[in-house]
Scaffold this motif. Structure first.
Motif, PDB file in Angstrom:
ATOM      1  N   LYS A  33       0.825  -1.210   0.000  1.00 19.21           N
ATOM      2  CA  LYS A  33       0.000   0.000   0.000  1.00 19.21           C
ATOM      3  C   LYS A  33       0.862   1.264   0.000  1.00 19.21           C
ATOM      4  N   ARG A  34       1.960   1.215   0.758  1.00 18.35           N
ATOM      5  CA  ARG A  34       2.750   2.439   0.906  1.00 18.35           C
ATOM      6  C   ARG A  34       3.409   2.907  -0.396  1.00 18.35           C
ATOM      7  N   TYR A  35       3.520   2.022  -1.374  1.00 14.71           N
ATOM      8  CA  TYR A  35       4.146   2.420  -2.644  1.00 14.71           C
ATOM      9  C   TYR A  35       3.130   2.793  -3.720  1.00 14.71           C
ATOM     10  N   LEU A  36       1.827   2.639  -3.389  1.00 11.38           N
ATOM     11  CA  LEU A  36       0.786   2.916  -4.390  1.00 11.38           C
ATOM     12  C   LEU A  36       0.351   4.382  -4.314  1.00 11.38           C
ATOM     13  N   LYS A  37       0.588   5.114  -5.403  1.00 14.43           N
ATOM     14  CA  LYS A  37       0.193   6.525  -5.411  1.00 14.43           C
ATOM     15  C   LYS A  37      -1.015   6.707  -6.317  1.00 14.43           C
ATOM     16  N   MET A  38      -2.089   7.186  -5.757  1.00 15.44           N
ATOM     17  CA  MET A  38      -3.331   7.334  -6.510  1.00 15.44           C
ATOM     18  C   MET A  38      -3.198   8.394  -7.601  1.00 15.44           C
ATOM     19  N   MET A  39      -3.627   8.060  -8.827  1.00 12.54           N
ATOM     20  CA  MET A  39      -3.557   9.042  -9.914  1.00 12.54           C
ATOM     21  C   MET A  39      -4.944   9.511 -10.339  1.00 12.54           C
ATOM     22  N   ARG A  40      -5.782   8.581 -10.824  1.00 17.22           N
ATOM     23  CA  ARG A  40      -7.146   9.007 -11.157  1.00 17.22           C
ATOM     24  C   ARG A  40      -8.114   7.835 -11.227  1.00 17.22           C
ATOM     25  N   HIS A  41      -9.395   8.198 -11.199  1.00 19.08           N
ATOM     26  CA  HIS A  41     -10.468   7.229 -11.300  1.00 19.08           C
ATOM     27  C   HIS A  41     -10.558   6.768 -12.748  1.00 19.08           C
ATOM     28  N   LEU A  42     -10.696   5.445 -12.962  1.00 21.99           N
ATOM     29  CA  LEU A  42     -10.757   4.953 -14.339  1.00 21.99           C
ATOM     30  C   LEU A  42     -12.158   4.565 -14.779  1.00 21.99           C
ATOM     31  N   GLY A  43     -12.930   4.031 -13.880  1.00 26.30           N
ATOM     32  CA  GLY A  43     -14.278   3.627 -14.270  1.00 26.30           C
ATOM     33  C   GLY A  43     -14.888   2.725 -13.223  1.00 26.30           C
ATOM     34  N   GLU A  44     -16.179   2.485 -13.372  1.00 29.69           N
ATOM     35  CA  GLU A  44     -16.815   1.540 -12.455  1.00 29.69           C
ATOM     36  C   GLU A  44     -18.008   0.877 -13.100  1.00 29.69           C
ATOM     37  N   GLY A  45     -18.358  -0.286 -12.570  1.00 32.94           N
ATOM     38  CA  GLY A  45     -19.530  -1.014 -13.036  1.00 32.94           C
ATOM     39  C   GLY A  45     -20.436  -1.232 -11.842  1.00 32.94           C
ATOM     40  N   HIS A  46     -21.208  -2.341 -11.867  1.00 31.26           N
ATOM     41  CA  HIS A  46     -22.144  -2.579 -10.770  1.00 31.26           C
ATOM     42  C   HIS A  46     -21.445  -2.905  -9.459  1.00 31.26           C
ATOM     43  N   PHE A  47     -20.363  -3.704  -9.542  1.00 28.84           N
ATOM     44  CA  PHE A  47     -19.751  -4.184  -8.305  1.00 28.84           C
ATOM     45  C   PHE A  47     -18.412  -3.531  -7.993  1.00 28.84           C
ATOM     46  N   GLY A  48     -17.659  -3.211  -9.037  1.00 31.66           N
ATOM     47  CA  GLY A  48     -16.290  -2.761  -8.819  1.00 31.66           C
ATOM     48  C   GLY A  48     -16.033  -1.318  -9.167  1.00 31.66           C
ATOM     49  N   LYS A  49     -14.875  -0.876  -8.698  1.00 28.97           N
ATOM     50  CA  LYS A  49     -14.434   0.478  -8.973  1.00 28.97           C
ATOM     51  C   LYS A  49     -12.960   0.359  -9.354  1.00 28.97           C
ATOM     52  N   VAL A  50     -12.563   0.982 -10.465  1.00 31.19           N
ATOM     53  CA  VAL A  50     -11.192   0.819 -10.927  1.00 31.19           C
ATOM     54  C   VAL A  50     -10.466   2.169 -10.903  1.00 31.19           C
ATOM     55  N   THR A  51      -9.272   2.166 -10.313  1.00 35.18           N
ATOM     56  CA  THR A  51      -8.504   3.397 -10.133  1.00 35.18           C
ATOM     57  C   THR A  51      -7.093   3.217 -10.675  1.00 35.18           C
ATOM     58  N   LEU A  52      -6.556   4.283 -11.264  1.00 37.15           N
ATOM     59  CA  LEU A  52      -5.175   4.250 -11.748  1.00 37.15           C
ATOM     60  C   LEU A  52      -4.234   4.667 -10.617  1.00 37.15           C
ATOM     61  N   ASP A  60      10.454   7.847  -6.653  1.00 39.12           N
ATOM     62  CA  ASP A  60      11.022   8.956  -7.431  1.00 39.12           C
ATOM     63  C   ASP A  60      10.235   9.190  -8.725  1.00 39.12           C
ATOM     64  N   GLY A  61       9.000   8.680  -8.744  1.00 37.62           N
ATOM     65  CA  GLY A  61       8.150   8.912  -9.909  1.00 37.62           C
ATOM     66  C   GLY A  61       8.458   8.003 -11.092  1.00 37.62           C
ATOM     67  N   THR A  62       9.367   7.021 -10.904  1.00 36.61           N
ATOM     68  CA  THR A  62       9.737   6.161 -12.030  1.00 36.61           C
ATOM     69  C   THR A  62       8.921   4.867 -12.073  1.00 36.61           C
ATOM     70  N   GLY A  63       8.010   4.721 -11.149  1.00 35.08           N
ATOM     71  CA  GLY A  63       7.273   3.467 -11.027  1.00 35.08           C
ATOM     72  C   GLY A  63       6.391   3.166 -12.225  1.00 35.08           C
ATOM     73  N   GLU A  64       5.638   2.071 -12.120  1.00 36.66           N
ATOM     74  CA  GLU A  64       4.771   1.706 -13.239  1.00 36.66           C
ATOM     75  C   GLU A  64       3.316   1.997 -12.897  1.00 36.66           C
ATOM     76  N   ARG A  65       2.553   2.292 -13.960  1.00 39.15           N
ATOM     77  CA  ARG A  65       1.139   2.573 -13.752  1.00 39.15           C
ATOM     78  C   ARG A  65       0.359   1.262 -13.740  1.00 39.15           C
ATOM     79  N   VAL A  66      -0.504   1.105 -12.759  1.00 39.72           N
ATOM     80  CA  VAL A  66      -1.310  -0.114 -12.651  1.00 39.72           C
ATOM     81  C   VAL A  66      -2.774   0.260 -12.417  1.00 39.72           C
ATOM     82  N   ALA A  67      -3.668  -0.620 -12.881  1.00 43.02           N
ATOM     83  CA  ALA A  67      -5.099  -0.416 -12.634  1.00 43.02           C
ATOM     84  C   ALA A  67      -5.474  -1.248 -11.415  1.00 43.02           C
ATOM     85  N   VAL A  68      -6.126  -0.624 -10.445  1.00 40.62           N
ATOM     86  CA  VAL A  68      -6.478  -1.317  -9.212  1.00 40.62           C
ATOM     87  C   VAL A  68      -7.997  -1.420  -9.101  1.00 40.62           C
ATOM     88  N   LYS A  69      -8.479  -2.649  -9.033  1.00 38.95           N
ATOM     89  CA  LYS A  69      -9.924  -2.849  -8.925  1.00 38.95           C
ATOM     90  C   LYS A  69     -10.287  -3.218  -7.500  1.00 38.95           C
TER      91      LYS A  69
END
Ligand code: ADP
Ligand code: MG
Length: 342
Positions: A33-52, A60-69
């Motif tokens: 959790k401590r390395y996950l930096k929230m960027m923006r909301h991506l979308g949602e359906g009935h059950f889930g919510k997906v965030t970038l 140092d900002g060099t990390g990779e972008r991941v979608a978190v559901k």
């Protein structure tokens, strides 16, 4: 101490192995959790919510972008299904299926969060209305969805929620199937899965036997694929969306908007109209076309006999055959798309 001595020995034998490589202390599928930096909301359906998020252990900002559901609410009723969804995605590996990356268990709430690869262009619903996509590209996307589905079926899964909102876009020539929230396994030797579920079902994408008898099969996924193809060809224009077109029809026949009326409509052979450029008038009887398309002749002659749009229209209607056994398979659809795209 013996381990350490052996390890030191190993490093001497092979100086290219550093202690950290020899003893990996991090599981790449565990996200902290401590390395996950929230960027923006991506979308949602009935059950889930997906965030970038940016996963940035170096900070140092060099990390990779991941979608978190994450689950929208983690009540015990949906928790079991959520665990299954994660397990299913984890077990899938195909170029036309969104990739599982791992989980994060510390993000708050009781439920785990699913970490997937991030697809920068969002779902087909986000992507298509903004672009002027040519038919050839539409058909390439359709073919790729079929490729993902052939793989899914080889693992005996029915997706049950194939729709433009659940197909993700990597770039202008690559799409991947996402959202395995309703996916079920069909045991060997059986042909359908019977589900009892209340409300919230994507009924305008459902095959007639799903609406009537809750029977989900490889063939009912074909029906939903037909609806998805319709969405692709209408470029996900809201006014022409499957629910909106059904509502218009229900209004026209002065009926209420509900599933019973939808069943009645489908029983009288009503179907979504052919998207513009897919004329309804077919000059030859369907059976002739069936034979043509099913045979290798398709590749040679079909494009001369029938304009591209008509072929696609016919193909879509085949996916909506009332009798499941009469619908094409994903494998044969791939062949047809290949023939048509030539
Ligand atoms: P639900 O199960 O609630 O329907 P989905 O998995 O379909 O959730 O995700 C909801 C929306 O979030 C999708 O329609 C899409 O717009 C966006 N989305 C989902 N996964 C990704 C991803 N990996 N990359 C980019 N956007 C995504
Ligand atoms: Mg979804």
């Amino acid at each position: 101490r013996t381990v350490l001595r052996e390890l030191t020995g190993l490093i001497i034998i092979n100086p290219n192995i550093s202690p950290s490589e020899a003893l990996p202390d991090t599981d790449p599928s565990v996200f902290h959790k401590r390395y996950l930096k929230m960027m923006r909301h991506l979308g949602e359906g009935h059950f889930g919510k997906v965030t970038l998020y940016l996963y940035d252990p170096a900070n140092d900002g060099t990390g990779e972008r991941v979608a978190v559901k994450a689950l929208k609410q983690d009540n015990s009723q949906v928790l079991e299904g959520w665990k299954k969804e994660i397990e299913i995605l984890k077990s899938l590996y195909h170029s036309n299926i969104v990739k599982y990356k791992g989980c994060c268990t510390e993000l708050g709430g009781q439920a785990v969060q699913l970490i997937m690869e991030y697809l920068p262009l969002g779902s087909l619903r986000d992507y298509l209305p903004k672009r002027k996509l040519g038919v050839a590209q539409c058909l390439l996307f359709a073919q790729q969805i079929c490729q993902g589905m052939v793989y899914l079926q080889s693992k005996r899964y029915v997706h049950r929620d194939l729709a433009a909102r659940n197909v993700l876009v990597e770039n202008d020539s690559l799409v991947k199937i996402g959202d395995f929230g309703l996916t079920k396994h069909i045991p060997e030797g059986e042909i359908y899965y019977r589900v009892r579920e209340d409300g919230e079902s994507p009924v305008y994408w459902y095959a007639i036997e799903c609406l009537k008898e809750n029977k989900f099969s490889f063939s009912s996924d074909i029906w939903s694929f037909g609806v998805t193809l319709y969405e692709i060809l209408t470029r996900c224009e809201t006014r022409l969306s499957p629910p909106n077109v059904c509502f218009d029809k229900m209004k026209e026949i002065k009926e209420e908007k509900n599933v019973m009326v939808l069943i009645k409509l489908l029983d009288t052979q009503w179907r979504l109209p052919r998207p513009k450029g897919c004329p309804h008038e077919v000059t030859s009887p369907l059976s002739t076309i069936d034979i043509l398309l099913a045979s290798g002749v398709a590749r040679l002659f079909c494009n001369e006999f029938f304009p591209l749009n008509q072929q696609v229209g016919m193909l879509m209607e085949q996916c909506w055959a009332a009798e499941p056994a009469k619908r094409p398979s994903f494998g044969s659809l791939i062949e047809m798309f290949e023939a048509i795209r030539q």
